[in-house]
Write a protein that holds these residues in place. Structure first.
Motif, short mmCIF file in Angstrom:
data_model
loop_
_atom_site.label_atom_id
_atom_site.label_comp_id
_atom_site.label_asym_id
_atom_site.label_seq_id
_atom_site.Cartn_x
_atom_site.Cartn_y
_atom_site.Cartn_z
N ASN A 101 -1.42 6.47 8.22
CA ASN A 101 -0.61 5.27 8.43
C ASN A 101 -0.20 5.17 9.91
OD1 ASN A 101 0.94 3.01 7.96
ND2 ASN A 101 2.21 3.94 6.37
N THR A 102 -1.21 5.07 10.79
CA THR A 102 -0.95 5.22 12.22
C THR A 102 -0.09 4.10 12.82
OG1 THR A 102 -3.12 4.25 12.54
CG2 THR A 102 -2.94 6.64 12.79
N ALA B 59 9.62 -0.89 3.39
CA ALA B 59 8.58 -1.92 3.30
C ALA B 59 9.17 -3.28 3.63
CB ALA B 59 7.99 -1.96 1.89
N SER B 60 8.37 -4.10 4.31
CA SER B 60 8.71 -5.52 4.39
C SER B 60 7.48 -6.29 3.94
CB SER B 60 9.16 -5.92 5.80
OG SER B 60 8.10 -5.81 6.72
N ALA B 61 7.71 -7.41 3.31
CA ALA B 61 6.62 -8.21 2.76
C ALA B 61 5.73 -8.71 3.89
CB ALA B 61 7.17 -9.40 1.98
N PRO B 62 4.39 -8.62 3.73
CA PRO B 62 3.50 -9.11 4.79
C PRO B 62 3.83 -10.54 5.22
CG PRO B 62 2.25 -7.87 3.16
CD PRO B 62 3.66 -7.98 2.63
N GLY C 243 0.78 -1.23 0.00
CA GLY C 243 0.00 0.00 0.00
C GLY C 243 0.81 1.28 0.00
N LEU C 244 2.02 1.25 -0.52
CA LEU C 244 2.84 2.46 -0.54
C LEU C 244 2.71 3.26 -1.83
CD1 LEU C 244 6.20 1.39 1.19
CD2 LEU C 244 4.34 2.81 2.11
N THR C 245 2.00 2.75 -2.80
CA THR C 245 1.89 3.48 -4.06
C THR C 245 0.66 4.39 -4.03
OG1 THR C 245 0.72 1.59 -5.00
CG2 THR C 245 3.07 1.75 -5.45
N TRP D 168 -0.89 9.25 -8.17
CA TRP D 168 -0.18 10.39 -8.75
C TRP D 168 1.34 10.18 -8.80
CZ3 TRP D 168 -3.24 10.50 -4.37
CH2 TRP D 168 -2.58 10.56 -3.14
N ASN D 169 1.83 9.06 -8.25
CA ASN D 169 3.26 8.74 -8.33
C ASN D 169 3.44 7.49 -9.18
OD1 ASN D 169 4.32 10.74 -6.70
ND2 ASN D 169 4.15 9.52 -4.85
N ASP D 170 4.29 7.55 -10.16
CA ASP D 170 4.64 6.36 -10.94
C ASP D 170 5.77 5.65 -10.20
OD1 ASP D 170 5.73 4.49 -12.63
OD2 ASP D 170 5.77 5.79 -14.38
N PRO D 171 5.52 4.49 -9.59
CA PRO D 171 6.56 3.84 -8.78
C PRO D 171 7.77 3.39 -9.60
CG PRO D 171 4.64 2.41 -8.99
CD PRO D 171 4.25 3.72 -9.58
#
Ligand SMILES: CC(C)(COP(=O)(O)OP(=O)(O)OC[C@H]1O[C@@H](n2cnc3c(N)ncnc32)[C@H](O)[C@@H]1OP(=O)(O)O)[C@@H](O)C(=O)NCCC(=O)NCCS
Length: 154
Positions: free
Chosen positions: A127-128, A89-92, A33-35, A38-41
């Motif tokens: 992102n609490t 990020a770390s994979a779930p 969920g970091l993308t 409006w941002n092209d990753p």
């Protein structure tokens, strides 16, 4: 660098990412969920690789069936005044194994080695749970407004 995690026993190695890792990194960013629309990753990845290649890092786990798998990322930068961190990020499937902590430790080490005196990062206000993670790692919330202006549309 290779670490054996404490709680979940995942062995992983951290090293800079390259062009060949772009699709896996972007897939991970989508998954966690970091993308944002409006941002092209892919463009973010390419710009980071072109600017600070030694600060675009991945954590790779050795999975018996699939070989080496990208399970974490972090992207750093240094503007001469502060270091910045993005795309942690770390994979779930690999959470709680020390990957997030190890990636932050490695980016801190690399920035400090460049003479970077302080580090800053932005957490989206919705992102609490991640705020608690950073608090646990010694990061304090700074009461500042972050202003932004888009220069190049993706
Ligand atoms: C934040 C994130 C990278 C943490 O990754 P992780 O690999 O599970 O974290 P670790 O296993 O390294 O945990 C390190 C420490 O933080 C603690 N921790 C992890 N998540 C936490 C949370 N949500 N709240 C409080 N503490 C947390 C762990 O208990 C661990 O403590 P210890 O080392 O003292 O035993 C992961 O949750 C993630 O990818 N989130 C989605 C992407 C995101 O929002 N990134 C931040 C962008 S600003």
């Amino acid at each position: 660098m290779c670490r054996e995690a404490r709680r979940r026993r995942v062995t992983f190695a951290i090293r800079p990412l390259g062009d060949a890792d772009a699709d896996a990194a972007v897939a991970l960013w989508h998954e966690v969920g970091l993308t944002r629309p409006w941002n092209d990753p892919h463009a973010d990845f390419a710009r980071a690789l072109a600017t600070w290649p030694e600060l675009l890092l991945g954590a790779f786990a050795d999975e018996a069936a699939d070989g080496e798998v990208l399970v974490g990322t972090v992207l750093g930068g240094y503007d001469g005044h502060r270091g910045w961190v993005y795309y942690l990020a770390s994979a779930p499937s690999h959470r709680g194994a020390g990957i997030g902590r190890a990636l932050m430790a490695e980016i801190e080490r690399r920035l400090e080695a460049q003479g970077c005196p302080k580090l800053q990062l932005m957490v989206r206000s919705d992102n609490t749970s991640v705020l608690a993670f950073y608090d646990h790692l010694g990061y304090a919330v700074n009461e500042v407004a972050v202003l932004g202006k888009r220069l190049i549309a993706d």
